[in-house]
Design an enzyme around this catalytic site. Structure first.
Site, mmCIF file in Angstrom:
data_model
loop_
_atom_site.group_PDB
_atom_site.id
_atom_site.type_symbol
_atom_site.label_atom_id
_atom_site.label_comp_id
_atom_site.label_asym_id
_atom_site.label_seq_id
_atom_site.Cartn_x
_atom_site.Cartn_y
_atom_site.Cartn_z
ATOM 1 N N LEU A 91 0.813 -1.214 0.000
ATOM 2 C CA LEU A 91 0.000 0.000 0.000
ATOM 3 C C LEU A 91 0.848 1.266 0.000
ATOM 4 O O LEU A 91 0.328 2.354 -0.246
ATOM 5 C CB LEU A 91 -0.923 0.030 1.225
ATOM 6 N N SER A 136 -4.903 2.088 -8.844
ATOM 7 C CA SER A 136 -5.660 3.332 -8.691
ATOM 8 C C SER A 136 -6.524 3.626 -9.904
ATOM 9 O O SER A 136 -6.146 3.342 -11.047
ATOM 10 C CB SER A 136 -4.681 4.490 -8.484
ATOM 11 N N GLU A 138 -6.850 6.420 -11.029
ATOM 12 C CA GLU A 138 -6.143 7.450 -11.801
ATOM 13 C C GLU A 138 -5.521 6.875 -13.071
ATOM 14 O O GLU A 138 -5.179 7.617 -13.986
ATOM 15 C CB GLU A 138 -5.068 8.117 -10.939
ATOM 16 N N TYR A 159 1.922 10.543 -10.920
ATOM 17 C CA TYR A 159 1.424 9.513 -10.004
ATOM 18 C C TYR A 159 0.753 8.384 -10.782
ATOM 19 O O TYR A 159 1.039 7.198 -10.558
ATOM 20 C CB TYR A 159 0.437 10.130 -9.016
#
Length: 348
Positions: A91, A136, A138, A159
Site C-alpha cells: 500500500l 488506482s 487514476e 502519479y
C-alpha cells in the site's frame, strides 16, 4: 501458506496510512498476525494505529512493526525472509496526485519502482505468499466513465504513470513466475483518517473549523471534477477478498456513483448548516497541469466474483467525515490536535 500450528501472517507496507490502518484492524479482527513496514524518522507518524498496539513482549501481541523502505531492496528481501508472510499488501506510495507534478522523480521511485522491489524481494526470498498491489482509478485518466477492468488506461499525472508501471509489473510477475499477484484498482476511497491535504478531508476539516468560528475561507481548485468516492473502511475488505480467491485476478472497487467536487462541498457545508458559496474561494495553484475530468467505477466484477459491494457513497461519506471532524475539533478544545506526538507505546 500458513501451517495449522501458527496464525496466518500478513505484511502491510504503508501500515501507518489510511488504508493500512483499516486493513490492520480488519486482519487483526480475523485472527492474523500482522507485520507493518514503517520508515525511520525523527518524529512519530503512527497515530492511526496507536490504538492497535500491544507490547510485543506480551504473549497475545499480534502487531509488529519493522523499519524499512521501498527504496531499499536488500532490506525488503531480509524482512520477507524473516517474516515469511502468507499475504503481502503493498500500500505504500507517494499517493498525492497534485504533489506528483512537483515531485515526479520521487513519485516514480516510490510509487513505481518500489513495487518491483517488493515483487523481486518476494521472488528472491523464495516464499509462498499472495501479493496485493494497490492500484488506482487514476490509471484511467482521460477515458470516459464508467471504467471497468477492461477499460483502456490513459494516465494524466506522474502519479498515475507510476501506478501504471506498478500495475503492469504486477501482472508480469504473475505471468512470468506464476506468482499469486493481483491489482486492486480502487476508486477514490476516503475516511476521517484521510490525510489533511487530500481534497475531501481538506473540505471536511474546513467545514468543522468554519462552523467553530476559527476559519473563514477555504481555497479550492477545480470544482467540476467528478469522482466516485467510497468509504476506505469498506474497501480494505475488498482487498482481503482478492487474496482469498481461488485464482489471481485484478478487480475494480468502486461505488458506481460519481459526484462533483462542488456537490461534495455543498453536502459537507450544508450538513453543518453552512452555505459553501459564502466561504469557498478559487486558487489556481490547486489546479493540475493536466486534469482528470470524471472517474466512475463499474464494480460489477467484484460483486459477482468476490461478493463485495460498497454501502457508503460519496454523499453519505461527506456527512460521515464532517461529523468526525467536528467531533475531533470539539475534543481538541477548538484547535486541531497536533499530529506530531509521542505515542503511548515503544518503538520496534
Amino acid at each position: 501458506m500458513a501451517s495449522p500450528d501458527r496464525l496466518k501472517r500478513a505484511l502491510i507496507t504503508g501500515i501507518t496510512g489510511q488504508d493500512g490502518s483499516y486493513l490492520a484492524e480488519l486482519l487483526l479482527a480475523k485472527g492474523y498476525e500482522v507485520h507493518g513496514l514503517i520508515r525511520r524518522a525523527s518524529t512519530f507518524n503512527t497515530h492511526r494505529i496507536d490504538h492497535l498496539y500491544v507490547d510485543p513482549h506480551e504473549p497475545d501481541a499480534r502487531l509488529f512493526l519493522h523499519y524499512g523502505d521501498l527504496s531499499d531492496g536488500a532490506r525488503l528481501v531480509t524482512l520477507l525472509s524473516e517474516i515469511r508472510p502468507d499475504e503481502v499488501y503493498n500500500l505504500a506510495a507517494q499517493s498525492h496526485v497534485r504533489v506528483s507534478f512537483d515531485e515526479p522523480e520521487h513519485t516514480a521511485d516510490t510509487t513505481g519502482t518500489g513495487t518491483v522491489r517488493m515483487l523481486e524481494a518476494v521472488r528472491l526470498a523464495g516464499i509462498d505468499t499472495r501479493f496485493y498491489q494497490a492500484s488506482s482509478s487514476e490509471l484511467y485518466g482521460a477515458m470516459p466513465p464508467p471504467q471497468s477492468e477492461t477499460t483502456p488506461f490513459h494516465p494524466r499525472s506522474p502519479y498515475a504513470a507510476a501506478k501504471l508501471y506498478s500495475y503492469w509489473i504486477t501482472r508480469n510477475y504473475r505471468e512470468a513466475y506464476g506468482m499469486f499477484a493481483v491489482n486492486g484498482i480502487l476508486f477514490n476511497h476516503e475516511s476521517p483518517r484521510r490525510g489533511e491535504t487530500f481534497v475531501t478531508r481538506k473540505i471536511t476539516r474546513a467545514v468543522a473549523a468554519i462552523a467553530a468560528g476559527t476559519q473563514q475561507h477555504l481555497y479550492m481548485g477545480n470544482l467540476d471534477a467528478v469522482r466516485d468516492w467510497g468509504y476506505a473502511a469498506e474497501y480494505v475488505e475488498g482487498m482481503w477478498r482478492m487474496l482469498q480467491a481461488d485464482e489471481p485476478e485484478d478487480f475494480v472497487l468502486a461505488t458506481g456513483l460519481g459526484i462533483t467536487v462542488r456537490e461534495f462541498l455543498e453536502i459537507s457545508f450544508g450538513h453543518a448548516g453552512l452555505d459553501w458559496e459564502e466561504h469557498v474561494r478559487f486558487d489556481e495553484r490547486y489546479l493540475r497541469p493536466s486534469e482528470v475530468d470524471a472517474l466512475i467505477g463499474d464494480p460489477s466484477k467484484a460483486a459477482d466474483k468476490l461478493g463485495w459491494t460498497a454501502t457508503v457513497d460519496g454523499r453519505a461519506l461527506a456527512r460521515l467525515m464532517v461529523d468526525a471532524d467536528i467531533a475531533a475539533l470539539e475534543h481538541a478544545g477548538g484547535g486541531w490536535i497536533d499530529r506530531v506526538h509521542l505515542p503511548s507505546w515503544g518503538r520496534p
